[in-house]
Scaffold this motif. Structure first.
Motif, PDB file in Angstrom:
ATOM      1  N   THR A  49       0.838  -1.203   0.000  1.00  0.00           N
ATOM      2  CA  THR A  49       0.000   0.000   0.000  1.00  0.00           C
ATOM      3  C   THR A  49       0.875   1.255   0.000  1.00  0.00           C
ATOM      4  O   THR A  49       0.593   2.223  -0.721  1.00  0.00           O
ATOM      5  CB  THR A  49      -0.922  -0.005   1.237  1.00  0.00           C
ATOM      6  N   LEU A  50       1.936   1.234   0.806  1.00  0.00           N
ATOM      7  CA  LEU A  50       2.844   2.394   0.866  1.00  0.00           C
ATOM      8  C   LEU A  50       3.486   2.656  -0.496  1.00  0.00           C
ATOM      9  O   LEU A  50       3.585   3.802  -0.936  1.00  0.00           O
ATOM     10  CB  LEU A  50       3.937   2.159   1.926  1.00  0.00           C
ATOM     11  N   VAL A  51       3.910   1.587  -1.180  1.00  0.00           N
ATOM     12  CA  VAL A  51       4.553   1.758  -2.490  1.00  0.00           C
ATOM     13  C   VAL A  51       3.579   2.389  -3.485  1.00  0.00           C
ATOM     14  O   VAL A  51       3.920   3.354  -4.187  1.00  0.00           O
ATOM     15  CB  VAL A  51       5.084   0.407  -3.031  1.00  0.00           C
ATOM     16  N   TYR A  52       2.343   1.894  -3.517  1.00  0.00           N
ATOM     17  CA  TYR A  52       1.379   2.436  -4.475  1.00  0.00           C
ATOM     18  C   TYR A  52       0.999   3.887  -4.128  1.00  0.00           C
ATOM     19  O   TYR A  52       0.809   4.720  -5.011  1.00  0.00           O
ATOM     20  CB  TYR A  52       0.144   1.530  -4.577  1.00  0.00           C
ATOM     21  N   LEU A  53       0.936   4.162  -2.829  1.00  0.00           N
ATOM     22  CA  LEU A  53       0.612   5.521  -2.392  1.00  0.00           C
ATOM     23  C   LEU A  53       1.754   6.488  -2.707  1.00  0.00           C
ATOM     24  O   LEU A  53       1.524   7.608  -3.191  1.00  0.00           O
ATOM     25  CB  LEU A  53       0.383   5.465  -0.877  1.00  0.00           C
ATOM     26  N   LEU A  54       2.977   6.046  -2.468  1.00  0.00           N
ATOM     27  CA  LEU A  54       4.134   6.899  -2.781  1.00  0.00           C
ATOM     28  C   LEU A  54       4.210   7.152  -4.285  1.00  0.00           C
ATOM     29  O   LEU A  54       4.542   8.263  -4.717  1.00  0.00           O
ATOM     30  CB  LEU A  54       5.429   6.235  -2.288  1.00  0.00           C
TER      31      LEU A  54
ATOM     32  N   TYR B  17      -3.316  24.824  10.349  1.00  0.00           N
ATOM     33  CA  TYR B  17      -2.528  24.511   9.153  1.00  0.00           C
ATOM     34  C   TYR B  17      -2.987  25.377   7.994  1.00  0.00           C
ATOM     35  O   TYR B  17      -4.183  25.481   7.725  1.00  0.00           O
ATOM     36  CB  TYR B  17      -2.695  23.033   8.789  1.00  0.00           C
ATOM     37  N   ASP B  18      -2.046  25.993   7.316  1.00  0.00           N
ATOM     38  CA  ASP B  18      -2.384  26.810   6.151  1.00  0.00           C
ATOM     39  C   ASP B  18      -1.930  26.068   4.894  1.00  0.00           C
ATOM     40  O   ASP B  18      -0.731  26.037   4.588  1.00  0.00           O
ATOM     41  CB  ASP B  18      -1.679  28.163   6.257  1.00  0.00           C
ATOM     42  N   PRO B  19      -2.871  25.460   4.155  1.00  0.00           N
ATOM     43  CA  PRO B  19      -2.486  24.695   2.964  1.00  0.00           C
ATOM     44  C   PRO B  19      -1.940  25.587   1.847  1.00  0.00           C
ATOM     45  O   PRO B  19      -1.406  25.084   0.873  1.00  0.00           O
ATOM     46  CB  PRO B  19      -3.786  23.998   2.539  1.00  0.00           C
ATOM     47  N   HIS B  20      -2.057  26.901   2.027  1.00  0.00           N
ATOM     48  CA  HIS B  20      -1.528  27.842   1.033  1.00  0.00           C
ATOM     49  C   HIS B  20      -0.199  28.454   1.495  1.00  0.00           C
ATOM     50  O   HIS B  20       0.282  29.405   0.879  1.00  0.00           O
ATOM     51  CB  HIS B  20      -2.544  28.948   0.750  1.00  0.00           C
ATOM     52  N   ALA B  21       0.370  27.913   2.561  1.00  0.00           N
ATOM     53  CA  ALA B  21       1.671  28.421   3.023  1.00  0.00           C
ATOM     54  C   ALA B  21       2.670  28.258   1.893  1.00  0.00           C
ATOM     55  O   ALA B  21       2.769  27.178   1.296  1.00  0.00           O
ATOM     56  CB  ALA B  21       2.135  27.645   4.254  1.00  0.00           C
ATOM     57  N   THR B  22       3.408  29.314   1.587  1.00  0.00           N
ATOM     58  CA  THR B  22       4.396  29.241   0.504  1.00  0.00           C
ATOM     59  C   THR B  22       5.375  30.396   0.646  1.00  0.00           C
ATOM     60  O   THR B  22       5.045  31.446   1.215  1.00  0.00           O
ATOM     61  CB  THR B  22       3.709  29.297  -0.886  1.00  0.00           C
ATOM     62  N   SER B  23       6.586  30.175   0.147  1.00  0.00           N
ATOM     63  CA  SER B  23       7.550  31.268   0.027  1.00  0.00           C
ATOM     64  C   SER B  23       7.528  31.841  -1.383  1.00  0.00           C
ATOM     65  O   SER B  23       8.359  32.667  -1.732  1.00  0.00           O
ATOM     66  CB  SER B  23       8.958  30.757   0.364  1.00  0.00           C
ATOM     67  N   LEU B  24       6.577  31.382  -2.221  1.00  0.00           N
ATOM     68  CA  LEU B  24       6.539  31.802  -3.624  1.00  0.00           C
ATOM     69  C   LEU B  24       5.602  32.985  -3.852  1.00  0.00           C
ATOM     70  O   LEU B  24       5.541  33.518  -4.959  1.00  0.00           O
ATOM     71  CB  LEU B  24       6.088  30.636  -4.518  1.00  0.00           C
ATOM     72  N   ILE B  43      -1.509  16.144  -2.442  1.00  0.00           N
ATOM     73  CA  ILE B  43      -0.292  15.709  -1.725  1.00  0.00           C
ATOM     74  C   ILE B  43      -0.579  15.657  -0.220  1.00  0.00           C
ATOM     75  O   ILE B  43      -0.196  14.697   0.464  1.00  0.00           O
ATOM     76  CB  ILE B  43       0.887  16.649  -2.043  1.00  0.00           C
ATOM     77  N   ASP B  44      -1.273  16.660   0.297  1.00  0.00           N
ATOM     78  CA  ASP B  44      -1.593  16.689   1.738  1.00  0.00           C
ATOM     79  C   ASP B  44      -2.466  15.494   2.130  1.00  0.00           C
ATOM     80  O   ASP B  44      -2.285  14.914   3.206  1.00  0.00           O
ATOM     81  CB  ASP B  44      -2.299  17.995   2.109  1.00  0.00           C
ATOM     82  N   ASN B  45      -3.408  15.124   1.261  1.00  0.00           N
ATOM     83  CA  ASN B  45      -4.239  13.949   1.564  1.00  0.00           C
ATOM     84  C   ASN B  45      -3.397  12.670   1.555  1.00  0.00           C
ATOM     85  O   ASN B  45      -3.543  11.817   2.433  1.00  0.00           O
ATOM     86  CB  ASN B  45      -5.381  13.830   0.550  1.00  0.00           C
ATOM     87  N   PHE B  46      -2.505  12.545   0.568  1.00  0.00           N
ATOM     88  CA  PHE B  46      -1.627  11.359   0.542  1.00  0.00           C
ATOM     89  C   PHE B  46      -0.752  11.318   1.795  1.00  0.00           C
ATOM     90  O   PHE B  46      -0.525  10.257   2.375  1.00  0.00           O
ATOM     91  CB  PHE B  46      -0.749  11.350  -0.710  1.00  0.00           C
ATOM     92  N   ASP B  47      -0.262  12.489   2.222  1.00  0.00           N
ATOM     93  CA  ASP B  47       0.626  12.509   3.390  1.00  0.00           C
ATOM     94  C   ASP B  47      -0.101  12.077   4.660  1.00  0.00           C
ATOM     95  O   ASP B  47       0.468  11.360   5.488  1.00  0.00           O
ATOM     96  CB  ASP B  47       1.231  13.912   3.571  1.00  0.00           C
TER      97      ASP B  47
END
Lengths: 125, 125
Positions: A49-54, B17-24, B43-47
């Motif tokens: 699962t980790l591999v597919y998620l990554l 948490y600010d999902p729009h945090a950026t240095s850009l 990406i945040d959901n995957f993390d």
């Protein structure tokens, strides 16, 4: 996954992976090894699962890399990374995972991502 | 998660948490930043999923650590680790993830696990 019912239990005949591979054979009670193999079966499922998620996460960061390259934005974004670290540490606490490990994990992934971003930018220029 | 409909879009009022945090900010076209934020939301959901999955994987390895400590088995198992690496490299190829990265990732996790196993063994003795 096709499983040959005649195959050795726990071994997939097509893949060559032996979930009972161990250097502990002969050093441990067979009942203890059986318990170990049962837990390892769950670890193996989590790892797949980790591999597919990554893989899916890297698809997203490749898109970010292309976007940054197209618009000449820098590969890293310290403000974003600081916010991500704080969020992941808090999620880790909720999940009963060591927040220091979650931070190390994110740094490990982000350093890989930044390498990808640099490679995409180099290809683009 | 409770979302306050009056809150700033994309910001959870409780978590900080600010999902729009950026240095850009100010360096990029707002439309480009909007596209970046959309990808970062995924990406945040995957993390978050990765953190919860890793927490569950460590529960398994903590059980392995206790089992090994109770039966005086060594913290590492090179035969197992070699089989895991081959399997994860193959899964990575199927998932279109760099197999070298999958191997680095497993080594990163396993080195953390072995430290845990040593700590459990030390507590046990």
């Amino acid at each position: 996954m096709t499983v040959d019912p005649a195959a050795e239990p726990g071994r997939t005949p097509d893949a060559g992976y032996d979930p009972h591979a161990t250097s502990l054979d002969g050093t441990a009670d067979p009942a203890v090894l059986e318990e170990l193999y049962a837990i390892r079966g769950s670890i193996d499922n989590f790892d797949a699962t980790l591999v597919y998620l990554l893989a899916e996460r890297f698809k997203c960061t490749q898109r970010v890399g292309r976007l940054k390259a197209e618009h000449a934005l820098p590969p890293s974004d310290p403000g974003r990374e600081a916010a991500q670290i704080q969020r992941l540490r808090r999620l880790a606490e909720d999940a009963d995972l060591d927040p220091a490990f979650a931070e190390k994990f994110l740094n490990f992934i982000v350093s890989e991502v930044i390498q990808h971003h640099r490679a995409i930018a180099a290809d683009h220029s």
